[in-house]
Design an enzyme around this catalytic site. Structure first.
Site, PDB file in Angstrom:
ATOM      1  N   ASN A 143       0.777  -1.148   0.129  1.00  0.00           N
ATOM      2  CA  ASN A 143      -0.166   0.031   0.196  1.00  0.00           C
ATOM      3  C   ASN A 143       0.832   1.378   0.132  1.00  0.00           C
ATOM      4  O   ASN A 143       0.345   2.275  -0.588  1.00  0.00           O
ATOM      5  CB  ASN A 143      -1.032   0.000   1.195  1.00  0.00           C
ATOM      6  CG  ASN A 143      -0.442  -0.090   2.402  1.00  0.00           C
ATOM      7  OD1 ASN A 143       0.849  -0.417   2.685  1.00  0.00           O
ATOM      8  ND2 ASN A 143      -1.187   0.310   3.437  1.00  0.00           N
ATOM      9  N   GLU A 161       4.649  -3.678  12.580  1.00  0.00           N
ATOM     10  CA  GLU A 161       3.660  -2.766  12.135  1.00  0.00           C
ATOM     11  C   GLU A 161       2.635  -3.326  11.709  1.00  0.00           C
ATOM     12  O   GLU A 161       2.411  -3.755  10.256  1.00  0.00           O
ATOM     13  CB  GLU A 161       3.969  -1.556  11.394  1.00  0.00           C
ATOM     14  CG  GLU A 161       5.471  -0.752  11.866  1.00  0.00           C
ATOM     15  CD  GLU A 161       4.834   0.199  12.937  1.00  0.00           C
ATOM     16  OE1 GLU A 161       3.628   0.532  12.960  1.00  0.00           O
ATOM     17  OE2 GLU A 161       5.689   0.821  13.533  1.00  0.00           O
ATOM     18  N   CYS A 203      -3.411   1.825   6.422  1.00  0.00           N
ATOM     19  CA  CYS A 203      -3.358   1.248   7.865  1.00  0.00           C
ATOM     20  C   CYS A 203      -3.964   2.148   8.946  1.00  0.00           C
ATOM     21  O   CYS A 203      -4.532   2.002   9.996  1.00  0.00           O
ATOM     22  CB  CYS A 203      -2.149   0.706   8.408  1.00  0.00           C
ATOM     23  SG  CYS A 203      -0.735   1.701   8.144  1.00  0.00           S
ATOM     24  N   GLU A 259       8.346   3.348  14.491  1.00  0.00           N
ATOM     25  CA  GLU A 259       9.159   3.774  13.404  1.00  0.00           C
ATOM     26  C   GLU A 259       8.994   5.261  13.073  1.00  0.00           C
ATOM     27  O   GLU A 259       8.255   5.907  13.620  1.00  0.00           O
ATOM     28  CB  GLU A 259       8.503   3.021  12.125  1.00  0.00           C
ATOM     29  CG  GLU A 259       8.878   1.562  12.326  1.00  0.00           C
ATOM     30  CD  GLU A 259       8.505   0.826  10.845  1.00  0.00           C
ATOM     31  OE1 GLU A 259       7.818   1.225  10.157  1.00  0.00           O
ATOM     32  OE2 GLU A 259       9.223  -0.379  10.759  1.00  0.00           O
TER      33      GLU A 259
HETATM   34  P1  NAP Z   1      -0.107  -9.059   4.240  1.00  0.00           P
HETATM   35  O1  NAP Z   1      -0.697 -10.043   3.214  1.00  0.00           O
HETATM   36  O2  NAP Z   1       0.208  -9.278   5.509  1.00  0.00           O
HETATM   37  O3  NAP Z   1       1.320  -8.853   3.344  1.00  0.00           O
HETATM   38  C1  NAP Z   1       2.479  -7.973   3.761  1.00  0.00           C
HETATM   39  C2  NAP Z   1       3.881  -8.715   3.277  1.00  0.00           C
HETATM   40  O4  NAP Z   1       3.965  -9.843   4.035  1.00  0.00           O
HETATM   41  C3  NAP Z   1       3.855  -8.809   1.926  1.00  0.00           C
HETATM   42  O5  NAP Z   1       5.241  -8.590   1.456  1.00  0.00           O
HETATM   43  C4  NAP Z   1       3.577 -10.316   1.812  1.00  0.00           C
HETATM   44  O6  NAP Z   1       4.007 -10.957   0.635  1.00  0.00           O
HETATM   45  C5  NAP Z   1       4.109 -10.818   2.914  1.00  0.00           C
HETATM   46  N1  NAP Z   1       3.670 -12.232   3.289  1.00  0.00           N
HETATM   47  C6  NAP Z   1       2.544 -12.662   3.484  1.00  0.00           C
HETATM   48  N2  NAP Z   1       2.790 -13.799   3.960  1.00  0.00           N
HETATM   49  C7  NAP Z   1       3.744 -13.991   4.236  1.00  0.00           C
HETATM   50  C8  NAP Z   1       4.510 -15.389   5.161  1.00  0.00           C
HETATM   51  N3  NAP Z   1       4.013 -16.307   5.350  1.00  0.00           N
HETATM   52  N4  NAP Z   1       5.871 -15.061   5.215  1.00  0.00           N
HETATM   53  C9  NAP Z   1       6.480 -14.079   4.702  1.00  0.00           C
HETATM   54  N5  NAP Z   1       6.036 -12.815   3.977  1.00  0.00           N
HETATM   55  C10 NAP Z   1       4.596 -12.898   3.995  1.00  0.00           C
HETATM   56  O7  NAP Z   1      -0.583  -7.630   4.366  1.00  0.00           O
HETATM   57  P2  NAP Z   1      -1.434  -6.782   3.198  1.00  0.00           P
HETATM   58  O8  NAP Z   1      -2.694  -7.351   3.170  1.00  0.00           O
HETATM   59  O9  NAP Z   1      -0.629  -6.675   2.010  1.00  0.00           O
HETATM   60  O10 NAP Z   1      -1.244  -5.490   3.528  1.00  0.00           O
HETATM   61  C11 NAP Z   1      -2.255  -4.669   4.524  1.00  0.00           C
HETATM   62  C12 NAP Z   1      -2.090  -4.943   5.776  1.00  0.00           C
HETATM   63  O11 NAP Z   1      -0.918  -4.184   6.179  1.00  0.00           O
HETATM   64  C13 NAP Z   1      -3.391  -4.215   6.430  1.00  0.00           C
HETATM   65  O12 NAP Z   1      -3.733  -4.901   7.524  1.00  0.00           O
HETATM   66  C14 NAP Z   1      -2.653  -2.939   7.145  1.00  0.00           C
HETATM   67  O13 NAP Z   1      -3.182  -2.332   8.158  1.00  0.00           O
HETATM   68  C15 NAP Z   1      -1.276  -3.299   7.285  1.00  0.00           C
HETATM   69  N6  NAP Z   1      -0.109  -2.163   7.249  1.00  0.00           N
HETATM   70  C16 NAP Z   1       0.088  -1.625   8.426  1.00  0.00           C
HETATM   71  C17 NAP Z   1       1.142  -0.652   8.550  1.00  0.00           C
HETATM   72  C18 NAP Z   1       1.554  -0.235   9.891  1.00  0.00           C
HETATM   73  O14 NAP Z   1       2.513   0.705   9.886  1.00  0.00           O
HETATM   74  N7  NAP Z   1       1.128  -0.585  10.713  1.00  0.00           N
HETATM   75  C19 NAP Z   1       1.211   0.018   7.298  1.00  0.00           C
HETATM   76  C20 NAP Z   1       0.864  -0.440   6.236  1.00  0.00           C
HETATM   77  C21 NAP Z   1       0.049  -1.536   6.050  1.00  0.00           C
HETATM   78  P3  NAP Z   1       3.023 -11.039  -0.538  1.00  0.00           P
HETATM   79  O15 NAP Z   1       2.588  -9.762  -1.112  1.00  0.00           O
HETATM   80  O16 NAP Z   1       3.615 -11.965  -1.723  1.00  0.00           O
HETATM   81  O17 NAP Z   1       1.557 -11.777  -0.261  1.00  0.00           O
END
Ligand code: NAP
Length: 500
Positions: free
Chosen positions: A170, A271, A305, A480
């Protein structure tokens, strides 16, 4: 969602990724590498479905190679004087600013966000390199006064070692620099895995790191497909040479990585997901509250997020607030291809994101929520969704219980401050929270009582390089940005001088 009718892609392909910074190979030990089995995965423009480029699909083997390169580079990078580390980070920052338009085009092409927002992300992302180039020179320890006359005590700060970094799609650039800037300033080296949907920003940053003279092995990038992410993640979280894991993404993935990290007790920063409440009290300036709500909710088409996920509005002003917000949405929000002039709402990242928005809206409407605006896929084509406003939402509905991560604003009515706080704090996550009030006593009370890591008081946009970013509860561990972010990459070592 099974059986869902997918709209065709309707957008003409206006995406063009600037070739100068377009890289498709992994960046390991200062060289560009294909995956050992020559596997690749396609990166798609979410607005048009056009394939932008095929990128090396790295597996555990390339990932181990990258960790080894980072471990080797750490041996010299940790001893590079902080002033030199600072100068290199500053050069990297300067190059980002010099190439801001190309970097922004890459973000719009792979993520879909409008060019203006993409440029904003680049300024924010580069800002972390600038900030940490400055902080690199301000890593101080302490001289500690002890009760024994013949002793002196010191607390030294030292880099933790190799950091594994995993980021989401994102904010494809800022989520990297927020971590990598702090890590490199502290003297750590990194291996980073970008999201499958948006690896091009990470690789463009590698090209600029290379040009800036960041030494080989200090910043490594191993892109991989979603299919390979668990295997690559396992190496990143369990390899004996990795000392630290920093992850941004969903709470569900964060828990998997925490379990993997536990086995060798690695340092972690997480995060994770949010479910931000946005409370409007009856003392609020309603025009400002509606403007704040629009900015907070619909940036990046709601895929942020810290985006407001639940609007809690006091009974007496509910109708007026909904009217104002819906008028602003109609006037200010324009769905379309992020490259087109005047567009404020690009596509969602993929089919799964659209499905989740649709599921939340259907669930709410089936339980009695009123559709004020939007509520269906946009005519702009596949992956586009109309900005949606729902009133009469209750705490039982799915959209009030989980993060939607899309352009849906659900409004829940409340009676008292106590009730608003109870609803806001009922979530098991706590990243950001917002409220609008003109009552100073209420402002103090509510700011202190909200169970979140970040509070916006009469403000809908709160992220800034200088301020600490992070959550409480299941929104994560650590902070962060700001002066605190660098501590995540430092160990405190106590040194006792005896017999003096
Ligand atoms: P996600 O599915 O958890 O993916 C995030 C990252 O983790 C991607 O690079 C993904 O790779 C990787 N990943 C997924 N499964 C993995 C595994 N088993 N082992 C290692 N890496 C793995 O999250 P998303 O849905 O893309 O992102 C949205 C989420 O992020 C929302 O919940 C949002 O709130 C949160 N977010 C939080 C912050 C913060 O600062 N707190 C900032 C931005 C977003 P792939 O893309 O290849 O699946």
């Amino acid at each position: 969602m099974s059986g869902i009718l997918r709209l065709p892609y309707r957008m003409a392909s206006t995406s063009s990724v600037p070739a100068a910074l377009l890289r498709s190979a992994a960046y390991v030990g200062g060289s560009w590498l294909q995956s050992s089995d020559s596997a690749t995965f396609p990166v798609l423009d979410p607005a048009t479905g056009t394939e932008l480029v095929k990128v090396a699909d790295c597996g555990p083997r390339e990932c181990r190679e990258a960790v080894n390169a980072a471990a080797k580079a750490f041996q010299s990078w940790k001893d590079v004087p902080s002033k030199e580390r600072s100068i290199l980070l500053r050069k990297w920052y300067d190059l980002m600013i010099q190439h801001k338009d190309e970097l922004a085009r890459i973000i719009t092409a792979e993520n879909g966000k409008p060019t203006k927002e993409a440029l904003g992300e680049i300024a924010y992302a580069a800002g972390f390199l600038e900030w940490y180039s400055e902080e690199a020179r301000r890593i101080y320890g302490d001289v500690i006064s002890v009760p024994m006359k013949d002793r002196r005590a010191l607390a030294l700060k030292q880099p933790v070692g190799v950091a594994s970094i995993i980021t989401p799609w994102n904010f494809p650039s800022a989520m990297i620099t927020r971590k990598v800037g702090a890590a490199l300033a502290a003297g750590c080296t990194v291996v980073m895995k970008p999201a499958e949907d948006t690896p091009l920003s990470a690789l463009a940053l590698a090209e600029l790191a290379h040009q800036a003279g960041i030494p080989a092995g200090v910043y490594n990038v191993v892109p991989c497909s979603r299919e390979k992410a668990p295997a690559v993640g396992e190496v990143l979280c369990t390899h004996p040479s990795v000392a630290k894991i920093s992850f941004t993404g969903s709470t569900a993935t964060g828990k998997i990585l925490l379990r993997l990290a536990a086995d060798s007790v690695k340092r972690v920063s997480m995060e994770l997901g949010g479910h931000a409440p946005f409370i409007v009290f009856d003392s609020a300036d309603l025009d400002k509250a509606a403007a704040g709500a629009l900015a907070c909710k619909f940036r990046n088409s709601g895929q942020t997020c810290v985006s407001a996920n639940r609007f809690l509005v006091q009974k007496g002003i509910q109708d007026a607030f909904v009217k104002k917000l819906s008028a602003l949405m109609a006037k200010e929000l324009h769905v379309g291809n992020g490259f087109d002039e005047g567009v404020t709402q690009g596509p969602l990242i993929n089919d799964r994101a659209v499905d989740k928005v649709e599921r939340h809206i259907k669930d709410a409407v089936s339980q009695g929520a009123r559709l004020v605006a939007g509520g269906k896929p946009s005519d702009a084509g596949r992956n586009f969704y109309e900005p949606t406003l729902l009133s009469n939402v209750t705490t039982q509905m799915l959209c009030a219980k989980e993060e939607t991560f899309g352009p849906l604003a659900p409004v829940i009515e409340f009676d008292t401050e106590e009730e608003a706080i109870a609803i806001a704090n009922s979530a098991n996550v706590g990243l950001a929270g917002y409220f609008y009030s003109q009552d100073p006593a209420q402002i103090w009370r509510v700011a202190e009582r909200l169970e979140v890591g970040m509070v916006g008081v009469n403000e809908g946009l709160l992220s800034s390089v200088e301020c600490p970013f992070g959550g409480v509860k299941q929104s994560g561990i650590g902070r962060e940005g700001s002066k605190y972010g660098i501590d995540e990459y430092l160990e405190v070592k106590y040194v006792c001088f005896g017999g003096l």
